[in-house]
Design a protein around this motif. Structure first.
Motif, PDB file in Angstrom:
ATOM      1  N   LEU A 399      -5.320  16.315   6.339  1.00 33.30           N
ATOM      2  CA  LEU A 399      -5.424  16.255   4.877  1.00 33.30           C
ATOM      3  C   LEU A 399      -6.888  16.355   4.449  1.00 33.30           C
ATOM      4  CD1 LEU A 399      -4.147  15.828   2.071  1.00 33.30           C
ATOM      5  CD2 LEU A 399      -4.434  13.363   2.444  1.00 33.30           C
ATOM      6  N   LYS A 400      -7.761  15.626   5.135  1.00 33.13           N
ATOM      7  CA  LYS A 400      -9.179  15.666   4.779  1.00 33.13           C
ATOM      8  C   LYS A 400      -9.742  17.078   4.952  1.00 33.13           C
ATOM      9  CE  LYS A 400      -9.719  10.887   6.311  1.00 33.13           C
ATOM     10  NZ  LYS A 400     -10.230  10.021   7.400  1.00 33.13           N
ATOM     11  N   GLN A 401      -9.291  17.790   5.978  1.00 32.86           N
ATOM     12  CA  GLN A 401      -9.765  19.156   6.184  1.00 32.86           C
ATOM     13  C   GLN A 401      -9.295  20.070   5.059  1.00 32.86           C
ATOM     14  OE1 GLN A 401     -11.954  20.237   8.745  1.00 32.86           O
ATOM     15  NE2 GLN A 401     -12.036  21.861   7.192  1.00 32.86           N
ATOM     16  N   VAL A 402      -8.045  19.890   4.623  1.00 32.38           N
ATOM     17  CA  VAL A 402      -7.526  20.682   3.514  1.00 32.38           C
ATOM     18  C   VAL A 402      -8.349  20.420   2.249  1.00 32.38           C
ATOM     19  CG1 VAL A 402      -5.549  20.986   1.963  1.00 32.38           C
ATOM     20  CG2 VAL A 402      -5.182  20.864   4.437  1.00 32.38           C
ATOM     21  N   VAL A 403      -8.681  19.142   2.009  1.00 36.10           N
ATOM     22  CA  VAL A 403      -9.480  18.795   0.829  1.00 36.10           C
ATOM     23  C   VAL A 403     -10.885  19.370   0.948  1.00 36.10           C
ATOM     24  CG1 VAL A 403     -10.465  16.873  -0.480  1.00 36.10           C
ATOM     25  CG2 VAL A 403      -8.102  16.733   0.343  1.00 36.10           C
ATOM     26  N   GLN A 404     -11.454  19.300   2.138  1.00 36.01           N
ATOM     27  CA  GLN A 404     -12.795  19.857   2.340  1.00 36.01           C
ATOM     28  C   GLN A 404     -12.797  21.363   2.080  1.00 36.01           C
ATOM     29  OE1 GLN A 404     -15.889  18.206   3.295  1.00 36.01           O
ATOM     30  NE2 GLN A 404     -16.492  20.205   2.486  1.00 36.01           N
ATOM     31  N   ASN A 405     -11.779  22.057   2.585  1.00 38.19           N
ATOM     32  CA  ASN A 405     -11.682  23.500   2.354  1.00 38.19           C
ATOM     33  C   ASN A 405     -11.583  23.813   0.865  1.00 38.19           C
ATOM     34  OD1 ASN A 405     -11.735  23.856   5.109  1.00 38.19           O
ATOM     35  ND2 ASN A 405      -9.523  24.138   5.318  1.00 38.19           N
ATOM     36  N   GLU A 438     -16.364  11.090   3.640  1.00 36.45           N
ATOM     37  CA  GLU A 438     -15.735  11.962   4.629  1.00 36.45           C
ATOM     38  C   GLU A 438     -15.304  13.277   3.995  1.00 36.45           C
ATOM     39  OE1 GLU A 438     -13.929   8.375   7.424  1.00 36.45           O
ATOM     40  OE2 GLU A 438     -12.634   9.405   5.994  1.00 36.45           O
ATOM     41  N   VAL A 439     -15.086  13.267   2.685  1.00 39.94           N
ATOM     42  CA  VAL A 439     -14.848  14.473   1.906  1.00 39.94           C
ATOM     43  C   VAL A 439     -15.613  14.317   0.600  1.00 39.94           C
ATOM     44  CG1 VAL A 439     -12.553  14.871   2.896  1.00 39.94           C
ATOM     45  CG2 VAL A 439     -12.766  13.564   0.768  1.00 39.94           C
ATOM     46  N   GLU A 501     -13.202  24.153 -10.666  1.00 37.09           N
ATOM     47  CA  GLU A 501     -13.666  22.949  -9.979  1.00 37.09           C
ATOM     48  C   GLU A 501     -12.723  22.612  -8.840  1.00 37.09           C
ATOM     49  OE1 GLU A 501     -13.436  19.392 -12.364  1.00 37.09           O
ATOM     50  OE2 GLU A 501     -11.268  19.525 -12.570  1.00 37.09           O
ATOM     51  N   ALA A 502     -13.238  21.931  -7.841  1.00 37.42           N
ATOM     52  CA  ALA A 502     -12.392  21.429  -6.757  1.00 37.42           C
ATOM     53  C   ALA A 502     -11.655  20.189  -7.242  1.00 37.42           C
ATOM     54  CB  ALA A 502     -13.249  21.090  -5.535  1.00 37.42           C
ATOM     55  N   SER A 503     -10.383  20.095  -6.906  1.00 34.65           N
ATOM     56  CA  SER A 503      -9.601  18.937  -7.336  1.00 34.65           C
ATOM     57  C   SER A 503      -8.367  18.787  -6.456  1.00 34.65           C
ATOM     58  CB  SER A 503      -9.182  19.081  -8.807  1.00 34.65           C
ATOM     59  OG  SER A 503      -8.323  20.201  -8.969  1.00 34.65           O
ATOM     60  N   VAL A 504      -7.752  17.628  -6.564  1.00 36.87           N
ATOM     61  CA  VAL A 504      -6.473  17.356  -5.913  1.00 36.87           C
ATOM     62  C   VAL A 504      -5.475  16.984  -7.007  1.00 36.87           C
ATOM     63  CG1 VAL A 504      -5.230  15.912  -4.256  1.00 36.87           C
ATOM     64  CG2 VAL A 504      -7.619  16.525  -3.817  1.00 36.87           C
ATOM     65  N   VAL A 505      -4.262  17.495  -6.891  1.00 39.70           N
ATOM     66  CA  VAL A 505      -3.192  17.144  -7.822  1.00 39.70           C
ATOM     67  C   VAL A 505      -2.042  16.547  -7.024  1.00 39.70           C
ATOM     68  CG1 VAL A 505      -1.484  17.986  -9.480  1.00 39.70           C
ATOM     69  CG2 VAL A 505      -3.797  18.955  -9.469  1.00 39.70           C
TER      70      VAL A 505
END
Length: 634
Positions: A399-405, A438-439, A501-505
């Motif tokens: 998950l952290k890698q997906v967020v970083q990407n 970490e992200v 912008e980078a974001s998570v939903v």
């Protein structure tokens, strides 16, 4: 005189023998599974801190003591005295008096300081003012759902008492048959995921366990119209028991009341509140998609009004020949493994509901130790021979890698997820990752019911792991109050989706059935910098399953579709369900190990694979039943 009245007369005689002469007893009655004693001397009753325990032991019943309304201190005077008794550090935020029951509800930031060591402060309150204190926590995030449920139950307290008295008489009636047998009939949830519904019957009692819908197939309801269910009249059901509030297990409970059911619904307190939240959302989404409501909001209120909430581990009579105990299932807030003790040691059945065997960020693993269990009804969602999930650490790294990407591409990570349980697990992981750098820190938008569901979680921290409880109680460390979390509604989706912008939903529902997550997918489908991240189980015939299997078109209504240009990732370790190894471990370490196992709530191959393995590995009698099968166990 009825047998119940004669029984109450005998109980009253025993109470009169045990209670000192200076304490008057004005009424003794059953309210649901509890024996309620009304007294004109609540202060004297409270002065003997051991009296209720002695009575409960002697009578072998759960006991509540209530004062007669006309002997109570006036609310204004009582509130002043209560505030003098309770330490300031308890953080009392509200005091509400319920005259009909003689209860005073004390809302506090630290309930333990109101209760006192061994309940000492509560007894002191009753001795001073006569009112019976009920302490609830002031949540760090106020929940309209919880407030509305509690307010509604207060308004309906006269009806509630009538319901509870009727249920109490039904529970404590004399058995009508000397026959001894136990049967389970499957009404749904067999060789399929969803529409869980099972009838457990004895010669005297008929109980429905769960009543859910089928994801993506709302026309397919449990087989409720058969004689074993409500086909011979809804009044033939003695009780409904809910394992948890997810729609696949509880969405159609209000439909029972639409058909005339008027009995109790047993569950934990969080499940009751989430039942109201999720069923109202269920009919709201039906309206949005032009469907026909299966029931109205009035039936949701009826279902909530008939809920009788139980604590984990409390053994409770729910029929003349059935005792019920709820245990933590480790799945979502308030979820339960349901244990039935039938007759005088005749037979024991456990329904797993949905379980998670290992501990997660939010919950300890499912309980699998019982006094006795002959038959286990076991979920099989991930029961297939290849259904092994990555462990929690690996899932979090992915998950952290997906967020970083996403941060690198200034894209959006869309995570369709259950609003209850999975969303809060993800929030804890994301908050920690951003706090520890970490992200990159970025907005995390919470759509649909996720924020409200999170508020319900903070109302009941005692159902969460100790570490999360401690953080919730500390406003500066509460993971759910982190600055990056932003609740939104439907009006904001398009504008946010267009931002550079980078974001998570995080958006419900988790299987991309119609709802907020589906709307987000339509907005983001053409963005190659964004990522659709599937973390929940994707049931057959849902858009989530089709995309997981390679479909790269998103229907947008009117028969049209748009290309899916987003990246697609599946991270299966966040599921609230045990995987194949977890299910086997649940049975392997279960004490005592059951003689028979019914594998349900899984696709056909999953239930058959799990059934076969349990038979070969542990020499158990196992079954992968179809809907409408009946099993006799005695």
């Amino acid at each position: 005189m009825s047998t119940v009245d004669k029984q109450l007369e005998d109980v009253r005689a025993t109470i009169d023998e045990e209670v000192p002469n200076y304490i008057s007893i004005s009424e003794v009655t059953y309210e649901g599974p509890e024996l309620v004693i009304y007294t004109r001397d609540p202060k004297e009753f409270a002065s003997d801190g051991d009296l209720v325990r002695r009575l409960a032991s002697k009578l072998r019943k759960r006991i509540t003591v209530r004062p007669d309304p006309d002997v109570l201190t006036t609310p204004d005077t009582a509130e002043e005295q209560i505030r003098d008794i309770v330490p300031d550090e308890a953080g009392v935020t509200d005091i509400q008096f319920l005259a009909d029951t003689g209860e005073v509800v004390i809302k506090a930031e630290k309930p333990g300081r109101v209760i006192g060591r061994g309940g000492e402060t509560l007894r002191e309150i009753t001795k001073a003012v006569g009112w019976t204190p009920d302490v609830v926590r002031t949540p760090p995030i106020e929940s309209p759902t919880v407030a509305n449920v509690r307010s509604f139950l207060t308004q309906e307290r006269d009806d509630r008492r009538d319901i509870l008295e009727r249920v109490g008489r039904q529970i404590h009636r004399e058995p009508m048959s000397s026959d001894e047998w136990v049967r389970i009939t499957t009404l749904g949830g067999c060789r399929e995921v969803g529409r869980a519904a099972y009838i457990i019957s004895t010669a005297d009692t008929r109980i429905l366990v769960d009543c859910g819908d089928k994801p993506g197939e709302r026309t397919e309801k449990p087989y409720l119209d058969v004689p074993e269910a409500i086909g011979s009249g809804a009044s033939s059901l003695d009780a409904v028991v809910l394992t948890h509030a997810h729609p696949e297990h509880a969405a159609l409970v209000p439909l029972l009341f639409d058909h005339g059911y008027d009995g109790p619904v047993y569950c934990t307190e969080p499940t009751r509140d989430l039942l109201g939240l999720l069923t109202l959302d269920y009919i709201g989404r039906t309206d949005e998609n032009g469907g026909k409501r299966p029931y109205g909001t009035d039936m949701v209120r009826e279902a909530v009004k008939h809920c009788i909430t139980l604590e984990y581990g409390d053994v409770t009579d729910i029929a003349p020949d059935v005792k019920l105990t709820l245990h933590s299932a480790g799945h979502v807030l308030g979820s339960s493994v349901v244990h039935f003790h039938i007759g005088d040691g005749l037979y024991n059945v456990a329904f797993s509901g949905d379980i998670h065997y290992d501990s997660t960020r939010l919950f300890d693993g499912a309980v699998n130790e019982f006094p006795r269990v002959e038959t286990l009804v076991l979920e099989s969602t991930y029961g297939g021979r290849n259904d092994y999930q990555t462990d929690q650490d690996d899932s979090e790294r992915k998950l952290k890698q997906v967020v970083q990407n996403a941060a690198d591409r200034e894209g959006t990570v869309l995570v369709p997820t259950h609003a209850v349980g999975r969303a809060q697990e993800l929030m804890v992981v994301l908050e920690e990752a951003m706090r520890r750098d970490e992200v990159p820190e970025m907005p995390v938008y919470l759509d649909g019911m996720i924020w409200e569901s999170t508020a319900v979680h903070t109302t009941y921290p005692e159902y969460l792991r100790d570490e999360v409880q401690e953080r919730i109680h500390d406003a500066d460390r509460n993971p759910f109050l982190a600055d990056q979390f932003t609740p939104i509604d439907g009006e904001d989706r398009e504008e946010i989706a267009d931002r550079d912008e980078a974001s998570v939903v995080l958006a419900a529902p988790g299987m991309l059935t119609p709802g907020p997550s589906r709307s987000w997918l339509e907005h983001l489908a053409g963005d190659a910098d964004s990522t659709l991240t599937l973390v929940d189980y994707q049931a057959k015939n849902t858009l989530g399953r089709r995309i997981q299997n390679g479909q790269r078109k998103v229907p947008v209504g009117g028969g049209d579709s748009v290309p899916l240009e987003m990246n697609v990732e599946t991270i299966d370790g966040f599921s609230g369900h045990a995987d194949r190894q977890g299910l086997e471990n649940f049975v392997k370490t279960m004490h005592p190990r059951p003689e028979k196992v019914l594998c349900v709530h899984g696709d056909e191959s999953a239930t058959q694979d799990l059934s076969s393995s349990l038979y070969h590995d542990y020499n158990l009698r196992t079954f992968a039943p179809e809907n409408l099968e009946t099993f006799r166990f005695k």
